[in-house]
Design an enzyme around this catalytic site. Structure first.
Site, mmCIF file in Angstrom:
data_model
loop_
_atom_site.group_PDB
_atom_site.id
_atom_site.type_symbol
_atom_site.label_atom_id
_atom_site.label_comp_id
_atom_site.label_asym_id
_atom_site.label_seq_id
_atom_site.Cartn_x
_atom_site.Cartn_y
_atom_site.Cartn_z
ATOM 1 N N ASP A 174 0.844 -1.192 0.000
ATOM 2 C CA ASP A 174 0.000 0.000 0.000
ATOM 3 C C ASP A 174 0.886 1.252 0.000
ATOM 4 O O ASP A 174 0.604 2.241 -0.673
ATOM 5 C CB ASP A 174 -0.890 -0.016 1.255
ATOM 6 C CG ASP A 174 -2.184 0.768 1.074
ATOM 7 O OD1 ASP A 174 -2.541 1.088 -0.069
ATOM 8 O OD2 ASP A 174 -2.834 1.060 2.099
ATOM 9 N N HIS A 257 -4.592 2.441 -7.191
ATOM 10 C CA HIS A 257 -5.773 2.110 -6.387
ATOM 11 C C HIS A 257 -7.002 1.806 -7.251
ATOM 12 O O HIS A 257 -7.852 1.015 -6.849
ATOM 13 C CB HIS A 257 -6.067 3.212 -5.363
ATOM 14 C CG HIS A 257 -5.340 2.984 -4.059
ATOM 15 N ND1 HIS A 257 -4.000 3.273 -3.912
ATOM 16 C CD2 HIS A 257 -5.742 2.432 -2.880
ATOM 17 C CE1 HIS A 257 -3.623 2.934 -2.684
ATOM 18 N NE2 HIS A 257 -4.650 2.421 -2.041
ATOM 19 N N HIS A 260 -6.547 -1.691 -8.365
ATOM 20 C CA HIS A 260 -6.941 -2.508 -7.194
ATOM 21 C C HIS A 260 -8.458 -2.686 -7.160
ATOM 22 O O HIS A 260 -8.962 -3.799 -7.017
ATOM 23 C CB HIS A 260 -6.476 -1.825 -5.897
ATOM 24 C CG HIS A 260 -7.210 -2.304 -4.682
ATOM 25 N ND1 HIS A 260 -8.448 -1.804 -4.323
ATOM 26 C CD2 HIS A 260 -6.912 -3.258 -3.770
ATOM 27 C CE1 HIS A 260 -8.874 -2.443 -3.234
ATOM 28 N NE2 HIS A 260 -7.954 -3.320 -2.874
ATOM 29 N N HIS A 274 -5.526 -5.915 0.649
ATOM 30 C CA HIS A 274 -5.598 -4.632 -0.062
ATOM 31 C C HIS A 274 -4.236 -4.226 -0.634
ATOM 32 O O HIS A 274 -4.092 -3.973 -1.834
ATOM 33 C CB HIS A 274 -6.127 -3.565 0.908
ATOM 34 C CG HIS A 274 -6.035 -2.163 0.383
ATOM 35 N ND1 HIS A 274 -6.976 -1.627 -0.471
ATOM 36 C CD2 HIS A 274 -5.110 -1.199 0.580
ATOM 37 C CE1 HIS A 274 -6.626 -0.389 -0.769
ATOM 38 N NE2 HIS A 274 -5.509 -0.093 -0.150
HETATM 39 ZN ZN ZN Z 1 -4.590 1.875 -0.009
#
Ligand code: ZN
Length: 371
Positions: A174, A257, A260, A274
């Site tokens: 992340d 993101h 993602h 995540h």
């Molecule tokens: Zn994140």
């Protein structure tokens, strides 16, 4: 002209056995009444006694409640009712991301102080002013945005050191995207996650985050494998939690993101965390942006050394069809997605191509590593 905006928690505290300081730290930010602590399983087991002692010394009435397991609208209502009955003036969330998200939602509903005590460093959520809600069947529900960030974020690095290494690794995934996404936002003159323009401060913190990862990640992973606290681990906890949090909110998000979010449309990716999916999304972002081979190699070797996925198969998608990749790409370019902060023109087609090429680069690197 749009205004530049920077926002952060009011106070950030980190160190071994920081949990024993929760009472004085709460007093420091002005908490002077009943405190409800919502705790995940490990935090509840290992820290309840420590909190009770610390808050009792401070004269703060405390009630410790076990987290229901998921950040859902139902769980938020349950804990909100409990906090109201108790007359709580602050809600402390202690544990992983979903506990913290739930506690921030409860604090916002009651307009009382939000306090976050992450016990793992797996994402940059603890410092943020938003929550991700899920349906009881684990599917994504909605985001909730709040006026302010937590009043206090307190991280006990001894708890982080004792957690499974995969959590720290996901946090690195992340965090490694933070600089590249903030850079895309800066290059395209886009908004950050606070609907303002990024300040130089926000962008610089994202860059500092990346530098600290390159310099300390391996040593920090070793520390967690040995369940020990070291200066390198402290720096990585700060990078994953504070710098990545400030960097993504005030610096802004871009393609990694959104890709993602595209990957989450495939249930096969549900077992990836995540930060693991963000790490693959970042490789695709760098391909999409046409970054240099040197840059792509730098990020690729960082991710591989951190145990992060670099191929679609490693996020659960072995041999995906063209239709599956198209579905991921379509979701990634949906209106409102942060991929529209990229400095290059983005279409579902160009994103699908970038995903395929990132996967090819990752597979090649894994083969080279085996040879
Ligand atoms: Zn994140």
């Amino acid at each position: 002209m749009n205004l530049s905006v920077f926002q952060s928690p009011a106070r950030y505290v980190q160190g071994p056995d920081a949990s024993a300081q929760l009472g004085p730290e709460l007093a420091q930010v002005g908490v002077d009444g009943p405190v409800l602590i919502l705790a995940g399983g490990t935090a509840h087991r290992e820290l309840s006694g420590v909190w009770q002692d610390s808050l009792a010394k401070q004269g703060l009435p405390v009630r410790i409640e076990a987290f229901g397991g998921q950040c859902t609208a139902e769980e938020i209502s349950r804990v909100t009712a409990m906090a109201r009955d108790f007359g709580a003036v602050a809600v402390v969330g202690a544990g992983g991301g979903q506990v913290l998200d739930t506690s921030r939602a409860v604090a916002a509903d009651l307009d009382i102080a939000a306090i976050n005590c992450p016990t793992i460093a797996s994402s940059d959520a603890p410092c943020s002013a938003l929550s991700v809600l899920y349906h009881p069947d684990h599917s994504f529900d909605t985001y909730r945005f709040y006026r302010s960030n937590p009043k206090l974020v307190l991280v006990d690095s001894r708890m982080v050191a004792r957690a499974p290494v995969r959590f720290l690794s996901a946090g690195l995934g992340d965090a490694v995207a933070t600089w590249w996404e903030a850079r895309a936002v800066r290059e395209s003159d886009s908004e950050n996650q606070l609907h303002g323009m990024p300040t130089a401060t926000g962008t610089a913190l994202a860059h500092l985050c990346y530098q600290m990862l390159l310099e300390n990640a391996q040593a920090a992973l070793s520390a967690v494998r040995a369940q020990s606290v070291t200066p390198a681990l402290e720096r990585i906890i700060e990078a994953n939690t504070l710098l990545s949090g400030l960097g993504f909110e005030s610096g802004g998000l871009a393609a990694a993101h959104s890709i993602h979010n595209g990957l989450t449309t495939q249930h096969e990716t549900a077992d990836s965390m995540h930060g693991e999916k963000v790490a693959f999304g970042l490789l695709a972002e760098l391909v999409l942006e046409g970054r240099s081979e040197q840059t792509i190699r730098e990020v690729l070797s960082f991710s591989m050394a951190a145990g992060l996925p670099v191929t679609l198969a490693q996020v659960g998608l072995a041999d995906p069809s063209a239709a599956v990749i198209a579905e991921i790409a379509e979701r990634a370019v949906a209106p409102g997605e942060t991929i529209h902060h990229e400095p290059v023109a983005v279409t579902a087609g160009s994103v699908a191509d970038a995903i395929r090429v990132a996967d090819e680069i990752g597979r090649g690197a894994l083969t080279d590593q085996r040879d």
